[in-house]
Scaffold this active site. Structure first.
Site, PDB file in Angstrom:
ATOM      1  N   CYS A   1       0.991  -1.249   0.017  1.00 30.78           N
ATOM      2  CA  CYS A   1      -0.030  -0.028   0.031  1.00 30.78           C
ATOM      3  C   CYS A   1       0.931   1.222  -0.168  1.00 30.78           C
ATOM      4  O   CYS A   1       1.333   1.608  -0.901  1.00 30.78           O
ATOM      5  CB  CYS A   1      -0.911  -0.012   1.215  1.00 30.78           C
ATOM      6  SG  CYS A   1      -2.542   0.789   0.934  1.00 30.78           S
TER       7      CYS A   1
ATOM      8  N   HIS B   1      -3.434  -4.855   0.317  1.00 26.44           N
ATOM      9  CA  HIS B   1      -3.047  -5.527   1.707  1.00 26.44           C
ATOM     10  C   HIS B   1      -3.328  -7.173   1.656  1.00 26.44           C
ATOM     11  O   HIS B   1      -4.363  -7.699   2.019  1.00 26.44           O
ATOM     12  CB  HIS B   1      -3.677  -4.875   2.897  1.00 26.44           C
ATOM     13  CG  HIS B   1      -3.433  -3.675   3.009  1.00 26.44           C
ATOM     14  ND1 HIS B   1      -2.453  -3.189   3.993  1.00 26.44           N
ATOM     15  CD2 HIS B   1      -4.114  -2.319   2.553  1.00 26.44           C
ATOM     16  CE1 HIS B   1      -2.581  -1.930   4.224  1.00 26.44           C
ATOM     17  NE2 HIS B   1      -3.557  -1.517   3.307  1.00 26.44           N
TER      18      HIS B   1
ATOM     19  N   GLU C   1      -1.816  -9.213   3.445  1.00 26.54           N
ATOM     20  CA  GLU C   1      -1.908  -9.754   4.537  1.00 26.54           C
ATOM     21  C   GLU C   1      -3.006 -10.240   5.324  1.00 26.54           C
ATOM     22  O   GLU C   1      -3.076 -11.194   6.170  1.00 26.54           O
ATOM     23  CB  GLU C   1      -0.967  -8.682   5.383  1.00 26.54           C
ATOM     24  CG  GLU C   1      -1.724  -7.610   6.010  1.00 26.54           C
ATOM     25  CD  GLU C   1      -1.251  -6.385   5.019  1.00 26.54           C
ATOM     26  OE1 GLU C   1      -1.210  -6.607   3.863  1.00 26.54           O
ATOM     27  OE2 GLU C   1      -1.531  -5.486   5.633  1.00 26.54           O
TER      28      GLU C   1
HETATM   29  N1  GLN Z   1      -1.939   6.794   2.840  1.00 29.38           N
HETATM   30  C1  GLN Z   1      -1.893   5.882   1.560  1.00 29.38           C
HETATM   31  C2  GLN Z   1      -3.481   6.197   1.013  1.00 29.38           C
HETATM   32  O1  GLN Z   1      -4.197   6.520   1.811  1.00 29.38           O
HETATM   33  C3  GLN Z   1      -1.617   4.427   1.879  1.00 29.38           C
HETATM   34  C4  GLN Z   1      -2.712   3.736   2.727  1.00 29.38           C
HETATM   35  C5  GLN Z   1      -2.059   2.486   3.456  1.00 29.38           C
HETATM   36  O2  GLN Z   1      -0.995   2.127   3.189  1.00 29.38           O
HETATM   37  N2  GLN Z   1      -3.006   1.800   3.848  1.00 29.38           N
HETATM   38  O3  GLN Z   1      -3.585   6.059  -0.088  1.00 29.38           O
END
Ligand code: GLN
Length: 555
Positions: free
Chosen positions: A383, A520, A522
């Site tokens: 992410c 994600h 995970e």
């Molecule tokens: N801050 C980034 C976004 O909002 C990444 C978010 C994250 O890593 N869950 O896109």
């Protein structure tokens, strides 16, 4: 019809109620029952989405895009039933629903009160989570009530389940209470008094526990169990010891050996074949007999609280088990990484930049991604970790000096990461929504599918299509993709619906293993199969390690 097991907690929090509930569910599932778990959180927030990870730990995301308590992660890792939005609710949601009904006039002019309106709503939500009375109904729903007995805010929940057990009739609901038995070093004794008191407190509310799970740093001897039984009105075989273990996978067997599942099945009048915990035993064996070790540098912000990365830690360990390796995770505060200190990463077998929000520590993460790229260390960006890898590539390879995400630098000359609205606005096609007005649920959330390009590393791992869960606001800006591609970055997966960047990577001719993913992964890892992406990443770190050892040997 679904039957229910209510799990409450006493004395203090953080005793492992989530693991205890998930373990009971796992044992019942091994007896052939269909099981689900429901978590009730007594706080007023509608969901944990807007809470700081310092306060709350990780926000777990379900397939259907709900931002939930991290216990739902344990649930999915312990049983086969997938969690949905309905498996977790808070006081905030209960009140929101009751207030909406009140405004609609559903209560026909009555005075709306905690009892019966709030308590009825809680019962409805519990039944909904269990699929009660629908074709999806499970045999047993385990309902974990957050907080500790005696808290003001959990009272309506306890009252609701007490009423529910009365309404459902005998043998439909069992009560398990998790308590704490401290070891007092000065006296050299385990003390049972807090447990006596919390069981009494529960009885005051009208709930008689069928079983007490007694947390302690050691097994509780028969004499103390007898004492607890006498004072708490729980039969001796219902006083079950739950001691500290080095791996959570030992808990199902520990509880089963002491008869927890037999006791619950007797109480609920359920007949099943005996439990089969062989796969849990195999898991414990794998954890205890690794053939090798790897060290991963996890460069993040909330590094002092590893609960913030619960699912990620688990996913790395699962992948370790799949590769017969112990994974040592070293948390490195990204604020301590600068151009001068980044070479400390050399000693690790891989670098991982996890998800995160906000500007703090960003330059350290970018430096870590650059170091991993240049030194050919296996890199996995999740992410935010994909976003910093993209920024880094834009700045140092594609020649977009000072490139950034508008999250960190709203006036950056090259917004390679931005809100979709921001780049669409440049065409005047859509209006900027007021992102500040309502922070809850304004993200890309839940499962989405993407097409994966052939011949890429991502394709080796996922095949033609990847479906993973999301939780983010910012995206790789479509306007810069061509520039990045020309500079050598491979965009190996795009979402099917909106063609948003899902995976970036470097060709394996240039770097052995470098990948950033906008989702994600995970959240979908299990101890049984691991997760293909993490399995591949850990394999790459092992390869890197053996290559390094070979080089040393030659030298
Ligand atoms: N801050 C980034 C976004 O909002 C990444 C978010 C994250 O890593 N869950 O896109």
């Amino acid at each position: 019809m679904t039957q229910f097991v209510i799990v409450t907690g006493g004395v203090v929090s953080s005793l492992g109620k989530g693991i205890a509930s998930a373990s009971l569910a796992a044992i019942l599932e091994s007896r052939g029952l269909s099981v689900t778990l429901i978590k009730l959180d007594p706080y007023i927030n509608v969901d944990p989405g807007t809470m700081s990870p310092f306060q709350h730990g990780e926000v777990f995301v379900t397939e259907d895009g709900a931002e939930t308590d991290l216990d739902l992660g344990h649930y999915e890792r312990f049983i086969t039933t997938r969690m949905k939005r309905a498996n977790n609710f808070t006081t905030g949601q209960i009140y929101q629903s009751v207030l909406e009904k009140e405004r609609r006039g559903d209560y026909l002019g009555k005075t709306v009160q905690v009892i019966p309106h709030i308590t009825n709503e809680i019962q409805e939500f519990i039944k909904r989570g269990a699929g009660y009375g629908t074709p999806e109904a499970v045999d047993v729903a385990i309902v974990e009530i957050g907080g500790t007995v005696g808290d003001i805010e959990s009272l309506p929940f306890l009252e609701a389940v007490r009423q529910m057990s009365l309404k459902l009739g005998p043998h439909q609901m069992a009560f398990v209470h998790l308590s704490y038995v401290p070891w007092i070093a000065a006296a050299g004794e385990l003390k049972t008094k807090p447990t006596q008191h919390t069981a009494q407190k529960l009885r005051e509310i009208g709930i008689q526990a069928d079983c007490l799970l007694c947390r302690a740093d050691r097994p509780i001897p028969a004499e103390e169990k007898e004492k607890i039984s006498l004072f708490s009105n729980v039969p001796e075989w219902g006083v079950i010891s739950m001691w500290d273990v080095d791996t959570i996978y030992k808990v199902p067997r520990m509880l089963h050996e002491q008869g927890l599942d037999r006791l619950i099945c007797e109480k609920l009048h359920i007949n099943t074949p005996p439990a089969d915990l062989s796969r849990w035993d195999a898991l414990v064996h794998e954890v205890e007999h690794p053939k090798q070790e790897v060290s991963i540098a996890m460069v993040g912000k909330y590094v002092d609280l590893s609960d913030s990365y619960k699912s990620l830690n688990e996913a790395l360990r699962h992948a370790g088990m799949k590769n017969h390796a112990r994974v040592n995770i070293h948390y490195i505060d990204s604020e301590t990484i600068t151009a001068d200190t980044v070479s400390q990463l050399t000693k690790f077998d891989g670098v991982l930049v996890p998800g995160g929000f906000g500007k703090r520590g960003i330059e350290g993460k970018i430096a870590a991604a650059r170091f991993a790229r240049e030194k050919k260390l296996p890199y996995l960006g999740i992410c935010l970790g994909m976003q910093v890898a993209t920024i880094e590539y834009a700045r140092h390879v594609a020649g977009l000096e000072h490139a950034n995400s508008t999250e960190f630098e709203p006036d950056t000359p090259f917004p390679v990461i931005a809100l979709i609205d921001e780049w669409k606005d440049a065409d005047g096609t859509i209006q900027t929504r007021n992102a500040q007005s309502d922070l809850g649920g304004t993200m890309r959330l839940g499962a989405q599918s993407s097409d994966v390009s052939q011949g890429t590393l991502a394709h080796k791992i996922y095949g033609d299509v990847v479906s993973e869960r999301h939780r983010h606001r910012y995206e790789a800006n479509v306007r810069y993709l061509d520039t990045l591609r020309k500079a050598g970055l491979v965009i190996s997966a795009l979402t099917q619906r909106e063609h948003l960047t899902e995976i970036v990577e470097l060709p394996q001719s240039v770097h052995p293993w470098f990948m950033g993913v906008q989702f994600h992964p995970e959240f979908k890892s299990t101890p049984w199969d691991g997760h293909p992406l993490f399995n591949a990443y850990i394999k790459a770190t092992l390869d890197h390690q053996s290559q390094r050892t070979n080089l040393k040997a030659v030298a």
